[in-house]
Design a protein around this motif. Structure first.
Motif, PDB file in Angstrom:
ATOM      1  N   ASP A 191       0.874  -1.263  -0.049  1.00 33.47           N
ATOM      2  CA  ASP A 191       0.067   0.127   0.111  1.00 33.47           C
ATOM      3  C   ASP A 191       0.811   1.200   0.011  1.00 33.47           C
ATOM      4  OD1 ASP A 191      -3.009  -0.623   0.461  1.00 33.47           O
ATOM      5  OD2 ASP A 191      -2.044  -1.920   1.477  1.00 33.47           O
ATOM      6  N   GLU A 192       2.081   1.116   0.657  1.00 35.08           N
ATOM      7  CA  GLU A 192       3.037   2.230   0.577  1.00 35.08           C
ATOM      8  C   GLU A 192       4.055   1.734  -0.547  1.00 35.08           C
ATOM      9  OE1 GLU A 192       5.194   5.690   1.320  1.00 35.08           O
ATOM     10  OE2 GLU A 192       3.013   5.146   1.625  1.00 35.08           O
ATOM     11  N   PRO A 193       4.466   2.523  -1.525  1.00 33.50           N
ATOM     12  CA  PRO A 193       5.549   2.207  -2.425  1.00 33.50           C
ATOM     13  C   PRO A 193       6.823   1.693  -1.451  1.00 33.50           C
ATOM     14  CG  PRO A 193       4.142   3.771  -3.432  1.00 33.50           C
ATOM     15  CD  PRO A 193       3.717   3.551  -1.958  1.00 33.50           C
ATOM     16  N   PHE A 194       7.318   0.653  -1.724  1.00 34.78           N
ATOM     17  CA  PHE A 194       8.428   0.024  -1.134  1.00 34.78           C
ATOM     18  C   PHE A 194       9.652   1.061  -1.425  1.00 34.78           C
ATOM     19  CE2 PHE A 194      11.740  -3.353  -0.370  1.00 34.78           C
ATOM     20  CZ  PHE A 194      11.400  -3.414   0.990  1.00 34.78           C
ATOM     21  N   LYS A 195       9.766   1.745  -2.438  1.00 30.38           N
ATOM     22  CA  LYS A 195      11.026   2.333  -2.756  1.00 30.38           C
ATOM     23  C   LYS A 195      10.887   3.706  -2.025  1.00 30.38           C
ATOM     24  CE  LYS A 195      11.983   0.479  -7.235  1.00 30.38           C
ATOM     25  NZ  LYS A 195      12.497   0.601  -8.750  1.00 30.38           N
ATOM     26  N   ASN A 196       9.812   4.140  -1.586  1.00 34.01           N
ATOM     27  CA  ASN A 196       9.647   5.428  -0.582  1.00 34.01           C
ATOM     28  C   ASN A 196       9.864   5.264   0.724  1.00 34.01           C
ATOM     29  OD1 ASN A 196       9.030   6.680  -3.314  1.00 34.01           O
ATOM     30  ND2 ASN A 196       6.925   6.444  -2.930  1.00 34.01           N
ATOM     31  N   ASN A 197      10.171   4.007   1.058  1.00 32.91           N
ATOM     32  CA  ASN A 197      10.134   3.673   2.552  1.00 32.91           C
ATOM     33  C   ASN A 197      11.705   4.046   3.041  1.00 32.91           C
ATOM     34  OD1 ASN A 197       9.988   2.529   5.269  1.00 32.91           O
ATOM     35  ND2 ASN A 197       8.701   0.979   4.621  1.00 32.91           N
ATOM     36  N   ASN A 198      11.741   4.839   4.050  1.00 30.94           N
ATOM     37  CA  ASN A 198      13.009   5.246   4.602  1.00 30.94           C
ATOM     38  C   ASN A 198      13.322   4.146   5.842  1.00 30.94           C
ATOM     39  OD1 ASN A 198      13.627   7.322   2.830  1.00 30.94           O
ATOM     40  ND2 ASN A 198      12.560   8.775   4.190  1.00 30.94           N
ATOM     41  N   GLU A 199      12.720   3.218   5.973  1.00 29.91           N
ATOM     42  CA  GLU A 199      13.180   2.283   7.089  1.00 29.91           C
ATOM     43  C   GLU A 199      13.739   0.860   6.243  1.00 29.91           C
ATOM     44  OE1 GLU A 199      10.985  -0.816  10.475  1.00 29.91           O
ATOM     45  OE2 GLU A 199       9.940   1.393   9.859  1.00 29.91           O
ATOM     46  N   VAL A 200      13.440   0.918   5.068  1.00 33.50           N
ATOM     47  CA  VAL A 200      14.138  -0.006   4.399  1.00 33.50           C
ATOM     48  C   VAL A 200      15.584   0.306   4.139  1.00 33.50           C
ATOM     49  CG1 VAL A 200      14.265  -1.431   2.123  1.00 33.50           C
ATOM     50  CG2 VAL A 200      12.270  -0.689   2.942  1.00 33.50           C
ATOM     51  N   ILE A 201      16.412  -0.581   4.727  1.00 34.28           N
ATOM     52  CA  ILE A 201      18.060  -0.676   4.477  1.00 34.28           C
ATOM     53  C   ILE A 201      18.204  -0.927   3.229  1.00 34.28           C
ATOM     54  CG2 ILE A 201      20.195  -1.076   5.543  1.00 34.28           C
ATOM     55  CD1 ILE A 201      18.651  -1.240   8.305  1.00 34.28           C
ATOM     56  N   TRP A 202      18.090  -2.111   2.878  1.00 31.29           N
ATOM     57  CA  TRP A 202      18.284  -2.826   1.507  1.00 31.29           C
ATOM     58  C   TRP A 202      17.153  -3.773   1.110  1.00 31.29           C
ATOM     59  CZ3 TRP A 202      21.952  -7.282   0.412  1.00 31.29           C
ATOM     60  CH2 TRP A 202      22.199  -7.594  -1.076  1.00 31.29           C
ATOM     61  N   GLY A 203      16.614  -3.825  -0.113  1.00 31.43           N
ATOM     62  CA  GLY A 203      15.537  -4.401  -0.405  1.00 31.43           C
ATOM     63  C   GLY A 203      15.455  -4.616  -1.843  1.00 31.43           C
ATOM     64  N   ARG A 204      14.137  -5.240  -2.316  1.00 33.57           N
ATOM     65  CA  ARG A 204      14.077  -5.343  -3.607  1.00 33.57           C
ATOM     66  C   ARG A 204      12.493  -5.545  -3.778  1.00 33.57           C
ATOM     67  NH1 ARG A 204      15.698 -11.294  -6.098  1.00 33.57           N
ATOM     68  NH2 ARG A 204      14.879 -10.489  -7.753  1.00 33.57           N
ATOM     69  N   ILE A 205      12.057  -5.260  -5.090  1.00 36.92           N
ATOM     70  CA  ILE A 205      10.657  -5.497  -5.367  1.00 36.92           C
ATOM     71  C   ILE A 205      10.574  -6.913  -5.661  1.00 36.92           C
ATOM     72  CG2 ILE A 205       8.755  -5.036  -6.769  1.00 36.92           C
ATOM     73  CD1 ILE A 205       9.821  -2.793  -5.038  1.00 36.92           C
ATOM     74  N   SER A 206       9.736  -7.872  -5.085  1.00 36.87           N
ATOM     75  CA  SER A 206       9.728  -9.167  -5.043  1.00 36.87           C
ATOM     76  C   SER A 206       8.479  -9.806  -5.682  1.00 36.87           C
ATOM     77  CB  SER A 206      10.039  -9.934  -3.624  1.00 36.87           C
ATOM     78  OG  SER A 206      10.098 -11.279  -3.674  1.00 36.87           O
ATOM     79  N   GLU A 207       8.604 -10.406  -6.671  1.00 38.36           N
ATOM     80  CA  GLU A 207       7.700 -11.155  -7.238  1.00 38.36           C
ATOM     81  C   GLU A 207       7.327 -12.521  -6.407  1.00 38.36           C
ATOM     82  OE1 GLU A 207       5.381 -10.662  -9.703  1.00 38.36           O
ATOM     83  OE2 GLU A 207       6.440  -8.536  -9.991  1.00 38.36           O
ATOM     84  N   GLU A 208       8.514 -12.970  -5.895  1.00 36.75           N
ATOM     85  CA  GLU A 208       8.165 -13.891  -4.933  1.00 36.75           C
ATOM     86  C   GLU A 208       7.002 -13.752  -3.657  1.00 36.75           C
ATOM     87  OE1 GLU A 208       9.378 -17.247  -5.039  1.00 36.75           O
ATOM     88  OE2 GLU A 208      10.357 -16.724  -7.032  1.00 36.75           O
ATOM     89  N   VAL A 209       7.367 -12.765  -3.049  1.00 31.02           N
ATOM     90  CA  VAL A 209       6.465 -12.489  -2.096  1.00 31.02           C
ATOM     91  C   VAL A 209       5.063 -12.297  -2.314  1.00 31.02           C
ATOM     92  CG1 VAL A 209       5.965 -10.621  -0.106  1.00 31.02           C
ATOM     93  CG2 VAL A 209       8.439 -11.407  -0.568  1.00 31.02           C
ATOM     94  N   LYS A 210       4.850 -11.626  -3.484  1.00 22.43           N
ATOM     95  CA  LYS A 210       3.677 -11.229  -4.068  1.00 22.43           C
ATOM     96  C   LYS A 210       2.729 -12.481  -4.696  1.00 22.43           C
ATOM     97  CE  LYS A 210       3.324  -9.195  -8.245  1.00 22.43           C
ATOM     98  NZ  LYS A 210       3.210  -8.136  -9.494  1.00 22.43           N
ATOM     99  N   GLY A 211       3.878 -13.357  -5.012  1.00 21.17           N
ATOM    100  CA  GLY A 211       3.148 -14.651  -5.324  1.00 21.17           C
ATOM    101  C   GLY A 211       2.764 -15.709  -4.332  1.00 21.17           C
ATOM    102  N   TYR A 212       3.732 -15.564  -3.283  1.00 17.79           N
ATOM    103  CA  TYR A 212       3.204 -16.289  -2.183  1.00 17.79           C
ATOM    104  C   TYR A 212       2.019 -15.955  -1.386  1.00 17.79           C
ATOM    105  CZ  TYR A 212       6.732 -20.148  -2.346  1.00 17.79           C
ATOM    106  OH  TYR A 212       7.415 -21.156  -2.607  1.00 17.79           O
ATOM    107  N   THR A 213       1.224 -14.999  -1.616  1.00 19.44           N
ATOM    108  CA  THR A 213       0.134 -14.407  -0.760  1.00 19.44           C
ATOM    109  C   THR A 213      -1.051 -15.252  -1.475  1.00 19.44           C
ATOM    110  OG1 THR A 213      -0.430 -12.756  -2.691  1.00 19.44           O
ATOM    111  CG2 THR A 213       0.650 -11.869  -0.806  1.00 19.44           C
ATOM    112  N   GLN A 214      -0.806 -15.918  -2.640  1.00 16.08           N
ATOM    113  CA  GLN A 214      -1.732 -16.973  -3.178  1.00 16.08           C
ATOM    114  C   GLN A 214      -1.720 -17.951  -2.317  1.00 16.08           C
ATOM    115  OE1 GLN A 214      -1.326 -18.163  -7.150  1.00 16.08           O
ATOM    116  NE2 GLN A 214      -3.215 -18.679  -7.397  1.00 16.08           N
ATOM    117  N   GLN A 215      -0.773 -18.135  -1.612  1.00 14.52           N
ATOM    118  CA  GLN A 215      -0.903 -19.480  -0.667  1.00 14.52           C
ATOM    119  C   GLN A 215      -1.709 -19.282   0.601  1.00 14.52           C
ATOM    120  OE1 GLN A 215       0.812 -22.190  -1.315  1.00 14.52           O
ATOM    121  NE2 GLN A 215       1.986 -21.316  -3.135  1.00 14.52           N
ATOM    122  N   SER A 216      -1.998 -17.907   0.841  1.00 20.03           N
ATOM    123  CA  SER A 216      -3.023 -17.597   2.130  1.00 20.03           C
ATOM    124  C   SER A 216      -4.425 -17.632   1.734  1.00 20.03           C
ATOM    125  CB  SER A 216      -2.438 -16.517   2.905  1.00 20.03           C
ATOM    126  OG  SER A 216      -1.382 -16.797   3.553  1.00 20.03           O
TER     127      SER A 216
END
Length: 501
Positions: free
Chosen positions: A330-355
């Motif tokens: 809901d908040e664009p990840f790249k705008n988040n100043n708490e993130v030290i190092w990250g990536r936009i992940s298709e894996e995490v998005k894909g795994y929401t289907q498991q729930s």
């Protein structure tokens, strides 16, 4: 010292996303070089060298695969999630069930791949000067990335396989006889020190922050945060001379010098090093805790909760959104100043289907345990035991709520069990429980939008709701919703999901 460490982590490193070194430039080009160019050509031009660097980075494990696949062992190896779905998919559950052994590592063996990365890093450091079209600034930047790459590869070896064989800058020929490669592992502490040294070297060259275009590349903060994580592991009871370390590693000695691979003597100094490493990241003043400002939908703070403006209290922010938007997209990840190092992940998005419930296009299988549910507190900070003692928490078979409740864009249905009422905001952000509400607002199809989901045996997401004999149900009666936005949907017209970090 341990208390201070906990405070430091909670204030500054709780969401230190240390994930795969990834970017649109990371091309797996080894085959290209093997087939179309002589190997020496890699070091004739900057563009070939850079492609080779990002190709090596592409061989690192993908840490965003937190639920399954090859990244070892994943959260399904812990005691907070349980699934009846295949352990060939959820490798962590295979680990927890004892299926992983030296003869069958279930895809969790990173040893050989990481040494391939290390060899490539050594090769690049040795031959980088052959690229005549590189500027001094180019060489400086690449030096930082390569040392980070090498240190991060050793980090994965340590986390998955234990103490590493430290080869330094040596470039082993790939066609020698087996005995030529025989050597001893370093100890756990020696491995930690080497990795930290590599990351310190990398930090001297890496930029303070990455641009939006280079968001997924490592920075000085990423190097420092990874050092902090390593120092915390090294100070922890398993690796720091406690009874736990002696129980598991007391008989594990190096043959030639009888040195223990894992320290058997407690060192308070390790906690000091960990505290200093964590504080260094905080003192960079580059990162800050993510919050969302309160609005008309933010609930009133319960009695007893400090109302001063955050961070002195919980005032001025929306507690639900400040937590949930960290993960949902809901908040664009790249705008988040708490993130030290990250990536936009298709894996995490894909795994929401498991729930997601099966009828809503999901697999309905990521079951949170009751122990995990009971760990969440009430909205005023009481434990459920404390709240039960004063009648604020009930879990009897006839204890149901009356009317619904709406707050922070979250809808809590009426007529649900009292045990799910008045819980802390992290509970509502993370837990799918019997009678909970699934908005799925990206779809316009009423069969899958604005749904009340029930996990009892004969409910619409219960064991008997799907295909007979299917494993697409939660055995615990709960699912994880932590990464799922109210916008996300997996079935119906126009169904979409937000990007996840």
């Amino acid at each position: 010292m341990k208390t201070k460490i906990s405070q430091i982590i909670s204030k500054g490193l709780l969401f230190a996303f240390i994930v795969l070194l990834g970017s649109c430039n990371y091309l797996d080009v080894d085959q290209y070089f093997d087939d179309t160019l002589k190997f020496d050509s890699v070091f004739t031009q900057k563009r070939y060298f850079e492609a080779y660097l990002w190709g090596a980075a592409g061989q690192l494990p993908d840490e965003s695969r937190i639920f399954g696949h090859e990244y070892a062992p994943g959260i399904t190896a812990g005691d907070d999630i349980f699934t009846v779905m295949s352990s060939d998919i959820f490798r962590g559950s295979a680990f927890a069930l004892g299926y992983v052994n030296p003869d069958n590592l279930r895809g969790m063996n990173v040893w050989s791949d990481m040494y391939k990365v290390i060899r490539k890093a050594n090769l690049m450091l040795a031959r980088m000067d052959e690229c005549q079209d590189m500027t001094a600034l180019d060489r400086r930047n690449y030096t930082g990335y390569i040392h980070f790459l090498r240190g991060y590869a050793y980090y994965h070896i340590l986390m998955t396989c234990g103490p590493a064989i430290l080869v330094g800058d040596e470039i082993f020929e790939s066609n020698l006889d087996g005995p030529a490669y025989n050597t001893y592992r370093a100890t756990y502490d020696e491995t930690v020190e080497y990795i930290c040294s590599e990351l310190e070297t990398a930090a001297a060259y890496l930029p303070l922050k990455a641009s939006i275009a280079q968001f997924e590349r490592p920075t000085k903060g990423a190097a420092y945060a990874l050092i902090a994580r390593l120092r915390l592991h090294a100070a922890s009871p398993l690796f720091n001379g406690t009874s736990t370390a002696r129980l598991y590693f007391g008989n594990w000695k190096r043959t030639y010098d009888k040195e223990y691979y894992v320290n058997q003597n407690y060192s308070e100094e390790k906690w000091a090093l960990a505290a200093a490493a964590c504080k260094r990241v905080i003192d960079m003043n580059v990162y800050e805790l993510f919050t969302v400002s309160k609005d008309q939908n933010t609930p009133q703070l319960p009695a007893g909760v400090p109302t001063e403006n955050f961070p002195n209290g919980a005032g001025g922010i929306d507690p639900f959104k400040s937590y949930s938007h960290m993960f949902t997209g809901d908040e664009p990840f790249k705008n988040n100043n708490e993130v030290i190092w990250g990536r936009i992940s298709e894996e995490v998005k894909g795994y929401t289907q498991q729930s997601f419930p099966q009828y809503m296009g999901g697999y309905n299988g990521m079951g949170l345990t009751q122990k995990m549910i009971d760990a969440y507190r009430m909205e005023d900070g009481k434990t459920i035991e404390e709240a039960m003692a004063v009648g604020e928490y009930k879990e009897g078979p006839n204890d149901f709520t009356s009317g619904p409740r709406d707050f922070s864009d979250y809808h809590l249905n009426g007529n649900i069990w009292q045990m799910y009422a008045n819980r802390e905001m992290r509970f509502y952000a993370c837990v799918g429980f019997n009678g909970c509400y699934w908005p799925a607002t990206s779809t316009t199809d009423g069969s899958y939008r604005l749904q009340t989901v029930k996990y009892c045996m004969d409910g619409n997401a219960g064991k008997y709701a799907g295909t007979v004999g299917s494993d697409n149900y939660t055995p615990t009666g709960y699912v994880i919703k932590k990464y799922i936005s109210s916008y996300d949907a997996w079935r119906g017209n126009s169904s979409e999901r937000y990007e996840k970090g």
